[in-house]
Design a protein around this motif. Structure first.
Motif, PDB file in Angstrom:
ATOM      1  N   ASP A 103       0.850  -1.185   0.000  1.00  0.00           N
ATOM      2  CA  ASP A 103       0.000   0.000   0.000  1.00  0.00           C
ATOM      3  C   ASP A 103       0.888   1.238   0.000  1.00  0.00           C
ATOM      4  O   ASP A 103       2.019   1.204   0.499  1.00  0.00           O
ATOM      5  N   LYS A 104       0.357   2.329  -0.552  1.00  0.00           N
ATOM      6  CA  LYS A 104       1.150   3.558  -0.585  1.00  0.00           C
ATOM      7  C   LYS A 104       1.155   4.288   0.746  1.00  0.00           C
ATOM      8  O   LYS A 104       1.929   5.229   0.946  1.00  0.00           O
ATOM      9  N   PHE A 105       0.288   3.842   1.683  1.00  0.00           N
ATOM     10  CA  PHE A 105       0.250   4.456   3.012  1.00  0.00           C
ATOM     11  C   PHE A 105       0.794   3.495   4.061  1.00  0.00           C
ATOM     12  O   PHE A 105       1.312   2.434   3.740  1.00  0.00           O
ATOM     13  N   ASP A 106       0.631   3.869   5.330  1.00  0.00           N
ATOM     14  CA  ASP A 106       1.206   3.113   6.438  1.00  0.00           C
ATOM     15  C   ASP A 106       0.197   2.114   6.982  1.00  0.00           C
ATOM     16  O   ASP A 106      -0.997   2.411   7.084  1.00  0.00           O
ATOM     17  N   PHE A 107       0.665   0.919   7.356  1.00  0.00           N
ATOM     18  CA  PHE A 107      -0.195  -0.088   7.971  1.00  0.00           C
ATOM     19  C   PHE A 107      -0.248   0.038   9.487  1.00  0.00           C
ATOM     20  O   PHE A 107      -0.920  -0.739  10.149  1.00  0.00           O
ATOM     21  N   GLY A 108       0.466   0.980  10.051  1.00  0.00           N
ATOM     22  CA  GLY A 108       0.640   1.034  11.500  1.00  0.00           C
ATOM     23  C   GLY A 108      -0.653   1.081  12.283  1.00  0.00           C
ATOM     24  O   GLY A 108      -1.636   1.709  11.885  1.00  0.00           O
ATOM     25  N   THR A 142      -2.938   2.426  15.129  1.00  0.00           N
ATOM     26  CA  THR A 142      -3.002   3.706  15.825  1.00  0.00           C
ATOM     27  C   THR A 142      -3.842   3.593  17.084  1.00  0.00           C
ATOM     28  O   THR A 142      -4.825   2.862  17.124  1.00  0.00           O
ATOM     29  N   ASN A 172       4.620  -1.128   3.300  1.00  0.00           N
ATOM     30  CA  ASN A 172       3.963   0.157   3.069  1.00  0.00           C
ATOM     31  C   ASN A 172       4.836   1.109   2.249  1.00  0.00           C
ATOM     32  O   ASN A 172       5.968   0.787   1.888  1.00  0.00           O
ATOM     33  N   ASN A 173       4.259   2.264   1.924  1.00  0.00           N
ATOM     34  CA  ASN A 173       4.941   3.295   1.138  1.00  0.00           C
ATOM     35  C   ASN A 173       5.410   2.776  -0.227  1.00  0.00           C
ATOM     36  O   ASN A 173       6.496   3.098  -0.702  1.00  0.00           O
TER      37      ASN A 173
END
Length: 394
Positions: free
Chosen positions: A35-40, A42, A130-131
């Motif tokens: 994915d282009k975003f973060d899997f973190g 939260t 990610n990213n």
């Protein structure tokens, strides 16, 4: 450039992509999600205040794959659904005749994501990266190659779960049928004084439908709900810009009877309404899931549940292929998935589109037809139970 190998590459780390990885994990195949975003995970409860409606049929599937116990602690059940067309004289009250089940559940997206990501990080055969931005795709005899900004991934099968504006679909030039409704949806999460009693409401106005969804209680002395109000784009744009006190007054005029006074507006979002369906849900060594394959009008609240059915069909098609000695991206597997998913999706795409059109119009004939239809459904248990089971996905 670094090259990775996988049996299954899932493109898209939203709820559908993550849920697909979890559902496929028992197959013991090597799975990569990008994915282009973060899997973190939260811990910020306000990071994503959107909610998802989960039908009873989806919940049954989640029980089968052993993730419902983790979801259930965040779920607010829906025991009743009340549908009103313009006036309380035209209404239908839905409930589940099976007292051991509910009609559905409402869960915050952030809670769903945190549960799934936490579970995936315990799976040795799943890798989250990610990213990563997908740049192009290419085929060789037995593989499909994804060329990204910082690596290349060679896979037997790609599952495109990268949303309504799918990069995969764009790269492969897969044709779609598309409809723009020239409406937007205003989404408002709020605290209120009246107990919602696990009841969802669908209110039909000539400007568009307004849904009130019960949410899990956050404050001990208040109740929480989410409004999804479809309206023309200019009206939604203005509503989002006005001061909170004025917005609260406008919303109270519409929903006070059901929610009591609005004490606090927690979050306001909007999104444009459109629908689409791919002409096919597969390509060579590739299948499309959920919003990458289809999106429907939210009038029935079935969007994510339709995606969950895709995941079930994906799991079934891959498992059948494995049983036949085929690899995960075999043409039979991809076509079988399409055959399992496309027809039901196309029917729901058409139903939601036509229902929206019928409820928006206020002609004398349509008003009388809706009035008659509501009366027949409300007084006919067989028809009502059929509609209830359809909405529940069982």
């Amino acid at each position: 450039m670094k090259e990775l190998h996988s049996d299954i590459l899932i493109i898209g780390g939203g709820l559908t992509g993550l849920m697909t990885a979890y559902a496929l994990s028992p197959l013991k195949k090597n799975i990569i999600i990008i994915d282009k975003f973060d899997f973190g995970i939260t811990k910020d409860a306000n990071a994503d205040l959107r909610t998802t409606a989960i039908a009873e049929g989806s919940k049954i599937f989640f029980e089968k794959i052993n993730i419902w116990p983790q979801f259930s602690k965040y779920a607010e059940p829906i025991k009743y659904i009340k549908v009103v067309d313009r006036t309380e004289n035209r209404k239908i009250n839905f409930y589940n005749k099976n007292t051991s089940q509910y009609l559905g559940f409402i869960i915050k997206n952030i809670d769903l994501k945190n549960v799934i990501v936490h579970s995936l990080k315990t799976k040795k055969n799943i890798q989250l990266i990610n990213n990563v931005n997908l740049k192009s795709l290419a085929h060789s005899d037995d593989f499909i190659h994804a060329f990204c900004n910082k690596l290349t991934i060679k896979s037997k099968l790609i599952i495109a779960a990268d949303g309504k504006h799918s990069t995969v679909r764009h790269l492969l030039k897969t044709p779609i049928y598309h409809k723009n409704y020239n409406h937007s949806a205003l989404v408002v999460n709020f605290h209120h004084t009246k107990n919602h009693n696990a009841t969802a409401h669908e209110l039909f106005f000539n400007s568009g439908p307004l849904a009130i969804l019960p949410m899990k209680k956050i404050r001990t002395h208040l109740f929480s709900s989410s409004i999804i109000w479809s309206h023309d784009k200019s009206s939604v744009s203005q509503l989002k810009k006005i001061k909170p006190n004025l917005l609260r007054s406008i919303l109270e005029e519409k929903v006070c009877k059901y929610t009591g006074g609005i004490k606090k507006i927690v979050d306001v979002q909007d999104f444009d309404l459109s629908a689409h369906i791919n002409t096919k849900f597969y390509d060579k060594r590739l299948i499309y899931l959920a919003d990458a394959a289809h999106s429907i009008h939210p009038i029935a609240g079935q969007g994510w549940n339709l995606g969950i059915r895709d995941i079930q069909n994906c799991l079934k098609a891959i498992q059948e292929g494995i049983d036949l000695g085929l690899d995960t991206g075999d043409p039979y597997v991809c076509k079988n998935y399409h055959d399992l998913s496309f027809a039901d999706t196309y029917i729901l795409y058409q139903i939601t589109d036509k229902f929206n059109s019928i409820f928006l119009k206020d002609s004398f004939v349509l008003n009388r037809l809706r009035q008659l239809g509501f009366r027949i459904i409300e007084n006919n248990k067989k028809i009502k139970n059929y509609i209830t089971n359809f909405a529940m996905g069982i």
